[in-house]
Design a protein around this motif. Structure first.
Motif, PDB file in Angstrom:
ATOM      1  N   LYS A  46       0.831  -1.210   0.000  1.00 31.06           N
ATOM      2  CA  LYS A  46       0.000   0.000   0.000  1.00 31.06           C
ATOM      3  C   LYS A  46       0.867   1.262   0.000  1.00 31.06           C
ATOM      4  N   LYS A  47       0.445   2.250  -0.799  1.00 26.66           N
ATOM      5  CA  LYS A  47       1.201   3.492  -0.898  1.00 26.66           C
ATOM      6  C   LYS A  47       1.241   4.232   0.429  1.00 26.66           C
ATOM      7  N   ASN A  48       2.392   4.880   0.702  1.00 28.99           N
ATOM      8  CA  ASN A  48       2.559   5.699   1.907  1.00 28.99           C
ATOM      9  C   ASN A  48       2.471   4.910   3.201  1.00 28.99           C
ATOM     10  N   SER A  49       2.495   3.563   3.147  1.00 35.62           N
ATOM     11  CA  SER A  49       2.381   2.809   4.398  1.00 35.62           C
ATOM     12  C   SER A  49       3.747   2.415   4.917  1.00 35.62           C
ATOM     13  N   THR A  50       4.757   2.422   4.050  1.00 36.83           N
ATOM     14  CA  THR A  50       6.119   2.125   4.502  1.00 36.83           C
ATOM     15  C   THR A  50       7.014   3.254   3.991  1.00 36.83           C
ATOM     16  N   GLU A  51       8.104   3.476   4.687  1.00 42.92           N
ATOM     17  CA  GLU A  51       8.971   4.588   4.309  1.00 42.92           C
ATOM     18  C   GLU A  51      10.131   4.085   3.454  1.00 42.92           C
ATOM     19  N   ALA A  52      10.474   4.826   2.397  1.00 44.48           N
ATOM     20  CA  ALA A  52      11.616   4.435   1.558  1.00 44.48           C
ATOM     21  C   ALA A  52      12.915   4.796   2.277  1.00 44.48           C
ATOM     22  N   GLN A  53      13.840   3.825   2.373  1.00 48.06           N
ATOM     23  CA  GLN A  53      15.158   4.090   2.948  1.00 48.06           C
ATOM     24  C   GLN A  53      16.000   4.824   1.901  1.00 48.06           C
ATOM     25  N   HIS A  54      16.919   5.672   2.354  1.00 50.29           N
ATOM     26  CA  HIS A  54      17.839   6.342   1.423  1.00 50.29           C
ATOM     27  C   HIS A  54      19.256   6.155   1.917  1.00 50.29           C
ATOM     28  N   ASP A  55      20.015   5.312   1.241  1.00 50.72           N
ATOM     29  CA  ASP A  55      21.413   5.120   1.586  1.00 50.72           C
ATOM     30  C   ASP A  55      22.212   5.873   0.516  1.00 50.72           C
ATOM     31  N   ALA A  56      22.424   7.166   0.751  1.00 54.41           N
ATOM     32  CA  ALA A  56      22.926   8.073  -0.295  1.00 54.41           C
ATOM     33  C   ALA A  56      24.200   7.565  -0.945  1.00 54.41           C
ATOM     34  N   GLY A  57      24.251   7.706  -2.258  1.00 51.43           N
ATOM     35  CA  GLY A  57      25.472   7.386  -2.999  1.00 51.43           C
ATOM     36  C   GLY A  57      25.556   5.960  -3.508  1.00 51.43           C
ATOM     37  N   LYS A  58      24.774   5.039  -2.949  1.00 50.67           N
ATOM     38  CA  LYS A  58      24.847   3.653  -3.430  1.00 50.67           C
ATOM     39  C   LYS A  58      24.168   3.532  -4.796  1.00 50.67           C
ATOM     40  N   THR A  59      24.737   2.737  -5.673  1.00 50.51           N
ATOM     41  CA  THR A  59      24.130   2.580  -6.992  1.00 50.51           C
ATOM     42  C   THR A  59      23.849   1.113  -7.284  1.00 50.51           C
ATOM     43  N   ALA A  60      22.861   0.910  -8.143  1.00 50.51           N
ATOM     44  CA  ALA A  60      22.525  -0.437  -8.598  1.00 50.51           C
ATOM     45  C   ALA A  60      23.057  -0.605 -10.017  1.00 50.51           C
ATOM     46  N   GLU A  61      23.350  -1.847 -10.378  1.00 50.50           N
ATOM     47  CA  GLU A  61      23.803  -2.144 -11.737  1.00 50.50           C
ATOM     48  C   GLU A  61      22.571  -2.229 -12.643  1.00 50.50           C
ATOM     49  N   VAL A  62      22.557  -1.459 -13.735  1.00 48.46           N
ATOM     50  CA  VAL A  62      21.414  -1.498 -14.664  1.00 48.46           C
ATOM     51  C   VAL A  62      21.777  -2.400 -15.844  1.00 48.46           C
ATOM     52  N   THR A  63      20.961  -3.440 -16.055  1.00 42.33           N
ATOM     53  CA  THR A  63      21.260  -4.441 -17.078  1.00 42.33           C
ATOM     54  C   THR A  63      20.137  -4.460 -18.091  1.00 42.33           C
ATOM     55  N   SER A  64      20.459  -4.482 -19.370  1.00 41.20           N
ATOM     56  CA  SER A  64      19.370  -4.558 -20.341  1.00 41.20           C
ATOM     57  C   SER A  64      18.805  -5.972 -20.345  1.00 41.20           C
ATOM     58  N   PHE A  65      17.527  -6.038 -20.620  1.00 48.89           N
ATOM     59  CA  PHE A  65      16.790  -7.279 -20.447  1.00 48.89           C
ATOM     60  C   PHE A  65      15.744  -7.326 -21.540  1.00 48.89           C
ATOM     61  N   SER A  66      15.491  -8.501 -22.093  1.00 50.59           N
ATOM     62  CA  SER A  66      14.432  -8.598 -23.090  1.00 50.59           C
ATOM     63  C   SER A  66      13.575  -9.823 -22.810  1.00 50.59           C
ATOM     64  N   ALA A  67      12.272  -9.599 -22.814  1.00 49.55           N
ATOM     65  CA  ALA A  67      11.346 -10.710 -22.619  1.00 49.55           C
ATOM     66  C   ALA A  67      10.857 -11.235 -23.975  1.00 49.55           C
ATOM     67  N   GLN A  68      11.520 -10.792 -25.076  1.00 47.97           N
ATOM     68  CA  GLN A  68      11.150 -11.246 -26.430  1.00 47.97           C
ATOM     69  C   GLN A  68       9.649 -11.022 -26.685  1.00 47.97           C
ATOM     70  N   LEU A  69       9.192  -9.803 -26.394  1.00 44.04           N
ATOM     71  CA  LEU A  69       7.760  -9.525 -26.557  1.00 44.04           C
ATOM     72  C   LEU A  69       7.404  -9.406 -28.037  1.00 44.04           C
ATOM     73  N   SER A  70       6.240  -9.942 -28.399  1.00 39.14           N
ATOM     74  CA  SER A  70       5.806  -9.898 -29.797  1.00 39.14           C
ATOM     75  C   SER A  70       4.572  -8.998 -29.916  1.00 39.14           C
ATOM     76  N   ASP A  71       4.129  -8.742 -31.137  1.00 41.85           N
ATOM     77  CA  ASP A  71       2.948  -7.903 -31.353  1.00 41.85           C
ATOM     78  C   ASP A  71       1.736  -8.413 -30.578  1.00 41.85           C
ATOM     79  N   ALA A  72       1.600  -9.747 -30.491  1.00 34.92           N
ATOM     80  CA  ALA A  72       0.441 -10.333 -29.816  1.00 34.92           C
ATOM     81  C   ALA A  72       0.377  -9.904 -28.346  1.00 34.92           C
ATOM     82  N   ASP A  73       1.563  -9.678 -27.744  1.00 29.35           N
ATOM     83  CA  ASP A  73       1.583  -9.277 -26.331  1.00 29.35           C
ATOM     84  C   ASP A  73       1.061  -7.859 -26.133  1.00 29.35           C
ATOM     85  N   PHE A  74       0.979  -7.108 -27.233  1.00 33.88           N
ATOM     86  CA  PHE A  74       0.517  -5.718 -27.132  1.00 33.88           C
ATOM     87  C   PHE A  74      -0.911  -5.550 -27.671  1.00 33.88           C
TER      88      PHE A  74
END
Lengths: 246, 325
Positions: free
Chosen positions: B157-185
């Motif tokens: 639920k929105k606003n029910s838990t607080e987001a932690q902020h550990d300043a400066g830490k970064t996540a690795e961003v990886t490209s990803f593909s689910a091989q979506l086709s026209d039918a999925d849209f």
């Protein structure tokens, strides 16, 4: 067009919620049950679309024990043609979705409607589960539904706006305001509802995946601190320095 | 085994509710001795996704397919299901938003997972027993729900838990593909219409809300509500009778059959406090009630109150907020 409208039996919105002494169950004593208010949009809109088309049927479906029948009759009085009750307590969203999917498939319904969520469990889950079980699209929550032949155009609410979506039958939609003005039964409806068919069928499928261990009520407020209207600005200082919310 | 977090983005920004979800997912991962991976949906920006490290996310999967910008139920479901299989996720965490609920319910069937929506606290994990606390009876109560099975989906639920902020830490961003086709849209929206939000705050995500009832006497007086809301950076809302007579749009209706909000501050102006309205607001952290009737039931549910005429009090409050800033 065959409409299947799913209704829940829920405590009236004015109900003060209490639980059994062990907090394991909702205390039904003295509680008035009604058709879930969100489901009333689904029911009325299905009847309106049937009337506009001049053909079709509206079947109302409830998963519940025999004590839900007065509200099923009420749905028939509002204008549904027939009803099915799956004779089982609606133990969780997954279990209810299985029952709806089985009946929708067997009866080859074109449009499966329900309310956005029930006001007791507030799952907002059943619509998506039914769509996935049947492999058909779900539009939730829908604010508007129009039909033209086998194609429906819906307005789906998103945070901060809406999407216009077109789907072909069969599909599932969960309904909310301002889709229509929910109808109330008239005397003729109440009379004819008595003789409309209400079929009772056993439950199918796997058992529930979730169980309620315990209920709790929200903590009580400590009491209101009153500020003099002449000195209303004082409130803002309290919100900043005491409550620390601005 | 890991925890998979679904992060909703719009205009390149991670939504506030998704920062809460990311933080929630990272804490669940810590409880279970594993890491949290995020999958981004909507219009994302890689630099902002990397910042999810601050919420404790280790890795972010991102599919740059342009048609994923708008919500498409089937495509989003397939995308997240594919990510869940790749990451062997046992727990999937998403926001209890219109997107989260639509996708979560489909995923629960596809992945044979148990699902809890409207969750307000971190789970209690004791051996095989996995219990979450969720809102029920439209804000009038809570229930502890035991989720069975190997895989679980939690909608927070929105606003029910607080987001932690550990300043400066970064996540690795990886490209990803689910091989979506026209039918999925196939169920893609024909058109997306956003409300005019000039300087406005979205009600479901708002930390502060100013709400009006029939005591406001008519839509022509709503500038008093809007002025205070603007000064506070708050969203505006209303009671059911007000939206029923079309003084305000339906999406502003807070209550049992409208939306349930849990902001830090809820200011009710000229609302008596019917039980159906209280259900929609009673998880707000601080409630302020302004009403000329000292017997209005809302005062019993309030932290602060002013017994007075909203037409006198509101301008004074707006002036006091402006004086502070």
């Amino acid at each position: 067009m065959k409409f299947l409208v799913c209704i829940s039996n829920v405590p009236d919105t004015t109900t003060k919620i209490t639980f059994t002494p062990d907090n394991k169950e909702f205390n039904k004593a003295g509680v008035q049950f009604v058709i879930n208010p969100w489901d009333e949009y689904a029911l009325t809109r299905a009847i309106e679309l049937k009337e506009a088309a001049g053909s079709g049927t509206v079947t109302v479906l409830n998963v519940g024990e025999a004590d839900t029948e007065p509200n099923i009759r009420k749905a028939l009085a509002i204008g549904a043609d027939d009803a099915i009750r799956v004779n089982a307590a609606p133990s969780d969203a997954y279990f209810v979705a299985e029952q709806i999917a089985a009946i929708a498939k067997e009866g080859a319904y074109d449009v499966i409607l329900m309310g956005k969520e029930s006001i007791d469990y507030n799952g907002f889950q059943v619509h998506g589960m039914v769509g996935e079980m049947l492999g058909i699209p779900t539009v939730a929550p829908a604010m508007k539904l129009d039909m033209s032949g086998n194609t429906a155009t819906l307005e789906r609410e998103i945070e901060g706006g809406k999407e216009i979506v077109s789907v072909n039958t069969p599909f599932v939609a969960s309904c909310q305001q301002p889709m229509c003005e929910p109808r109330i039964p008239n005397m003729r409806g109440i009379m004819t509802a008595r003789t409309k068919p209400l079929k009772v069928v056993p439950a199918v499928g796997e058992p529930a995946r979730t169980t309620v261990a315990e209920f709790a009520l929200p903590p009580k407020k400590q009491g209101v601190k009153l500020i003099d209207a002449e000195n209303a600005g004082e409130l803002i200082k309290l919100l900043r320095n005491e409550a620390k919310v601005i | 085994m890991s925890v998979l977090v679904v992060v909703e983005c719009a205009d390149g920004e991670v939504k506030k509710s998704s920062l809460e979800v990311a933080s929630y997912g990272a804490q669940v991962a810590a409880q279970m001795g594993t890491t949290a991976t995020a999958i981004a949906v909507g219009e994302a920006n890689e630099a902002n996704l990397a910042k999810l490290g601050e919420q404790g996310i280790t890795k972010v999967l991102y599919d740059a397919e342009p048609r994923l910008k708008d919500f498409v139920n089937n495509a989003y479901t397939k995308l997240i299901a594919t990510a869940a299989e790749q990451e062997q996720a046992k727990i999937i965490v998403l926001a209890n938003s219109n997107i989260g609920a639509a996708v979560g319910s489909r995923l629960s069937v596809r992945l044979k997972a148990s699902l809890a929506t409207n969750v307000v606290e971190l789970p209690k994990i004791s051996g095989d027993q996995f219990t979450v606390k969720r809102g029920a009876f439209s804000g009038k109560a809570f229930s502890d729900v035991v989720l069975s099975g190997d895989r679980k989906i939690i909608a927070v639920k929105k606003n029910s838990t607080e987001a932690q902020h550990d300043a400066g830490k970064t996540a690795e961003v990886t490209s990803f593909s689910a091989q979506l086709s026209d039918a999925d849209f196939a169920d893609a929206p024909k058109q997306v219409v956003m409300q005019d939000q000039a300087g406005g705050v979205l009600l479901p995500e708002a930390e502060r809300v100013v709400s009006g009832g029939r005591g406001m006497k008519g839509p022509e007086n709503w500038h008093l509500i809007e002025d205070l809301a603007k000064a506070l950076g708050a969203a505006t809302a209303c009671s059911k009778p007000v939206s029923d007579v079309d003084w305000r749009p339906h999406h502003e209706h807070v209550g049992q059959t409208g939306i349930t909000v849990s902001p830090n501050l809820y200011i009710a102006c000229g609302i008596s406090g019917a039980i159906q309205h209280l259900a929609g607001v009673n998880s707000s952290k601080v409630i302020v009630v302004i009403n000329k009737d000292p017997e209005a039931p809302f005062f019993k549910a309030a932290d602060y109150g002013i017994v007075g005429d909203v037409f006198d009090v509101l301008p004074k409050l707006t002036a006091a907020v402006k004086a502070l800033n």
